[in-house]
Enzyme design. Structure first.
Site, PDB file in Angstrom:
ATOM      1  CG  ASP A  60      -4.664  -1.842   1.015  1.00 43.97           C
ATOM      2  OD1 ASP A  60      -5.059  -0.889   1.438  1.00 43.97           O
ATOM      3  OD2 ASP A  60      -4.382  -3.008   1.809  1.00 43.97           O
ATOM      4  CD  GLU A 128      -6.875   0.592  -1.826  1.00 42.86           C
ATOM      5  OE1 GLU A 128      -6.756   0.927  -0.617  1.00 42.86           O
ATOM      6  OE2 GLU A 128      -7.392  -0.499  -1.988  1.00 42.86           O
TER       7      GLU A 128
END
Length: 246
Positions: A60, A128
């Site tokens: 992320d 992610e």
């Protein structure tokens, strides 16, 4: 080792994904295989829980940094507001879920299939986590190349997305004011990822106190935006908001 895929077809799909979609074959395969383990299929290695939540946390941060730099250079005359809004679109859970489907990542995720409908962010989470795994093995420069050249420029029309309406929260509030309807938002649930290090918020739209659509994201603001978009489009489909009100 405990994380190896036990089915030959899974191994074949794993390597084909990297070779055909990302253009390389990883060496430290155990990192990537962990990236595809959803928390519903958490493994236990001598008391240490193995799933993709830690890699998701790392990915992320890397993804956000790469996208921010990419947009900064791509749109040299646009202001901070435009760049922030477009980055939010690109890294939103809804967009990452779609991107994961497009590149075939969904087929590699190991999860509890009996509870599939409960995992609304599973695909984006794995995306992610994949970015986090690439970063750990290959470093930032290579990861940046994969994100930009193999994913953003290949699977997304960013210029088109830059003109797509995003601020549905403002739109539905404005609609409510014009039509004397009270529009509000509430957080109905909070879940935790990675030993409590990340929170996911489920926000819901209320119109005159009646619950409407809800959405889950990693910030209340993003969850409200997505819930507002879903509600706005639902009201348009129901004929309550005219299609002309774009």
């Amino acid at each position: 080792m405990f994380w190896r895929f036990c089915h030959k077809k899974k191994d074949e799909a794993f390597y084909n994904f990297f070779k055909n979609v990302l253009g390389y074959v990883p060496r430290r395969t155990e990192i990537y295989q962990i990236a595809f383990i959803h928390k519903s299929k958490t493994l236990d290695n001598n008391g240490h829980k193995i799933n993709n939540e830690r890699l998701e946390y790392l990915g992320d941060a890397v993804l956000s940094a790469v996208v921010a730099e990419y947009l900064y250079k791509k749109y040299p005359f646009q202001g901070e507001g435009f760049l922030t809004e477009l980055r939010s679109k690109l890294v939103s859970r809804a967009n990452l879920n779609k991107l994961a489907h497009k590149i075939g990542l969904t087929e590699l995720i190991k999860y509890d299939k009996e509870s599939q409908g409960m995992f609304k962010s599973m695909d984006g989470d794995a995306f992610e986590a994949l970015i986090g795994a690439i970063y750990l093995e290959k470093g930032f420069k290579f990861t940046r190349h994969i994100i930009i050249d193999k994913m953003l420029n290949t699977y997304l029309d960013i210029d088109s997305m830059s003109h797509t309406e995003w601020n549905y929260k403002s739109k539905i509030i404005d609609w409510g004011q014009k039509n004397h309807r009270k529009v509000s938002f509430e957080v109905v649930n909070v879940t935790y990822q990675g030993h409590g290090s990340r929170r996911q918020y489920e926000s819901r739209v209320l119109i005159d106190g009646e619950p409407q659509q809800s959405a889950i994201e990693f910030s209340i603001k993003a969850a409200e935006q997505l819930a507002a978009e879903k509600t706005y489009k639902h009201l348009q489909a129901e004929g309550i908001i005219p299609p002309s009100e774009q």
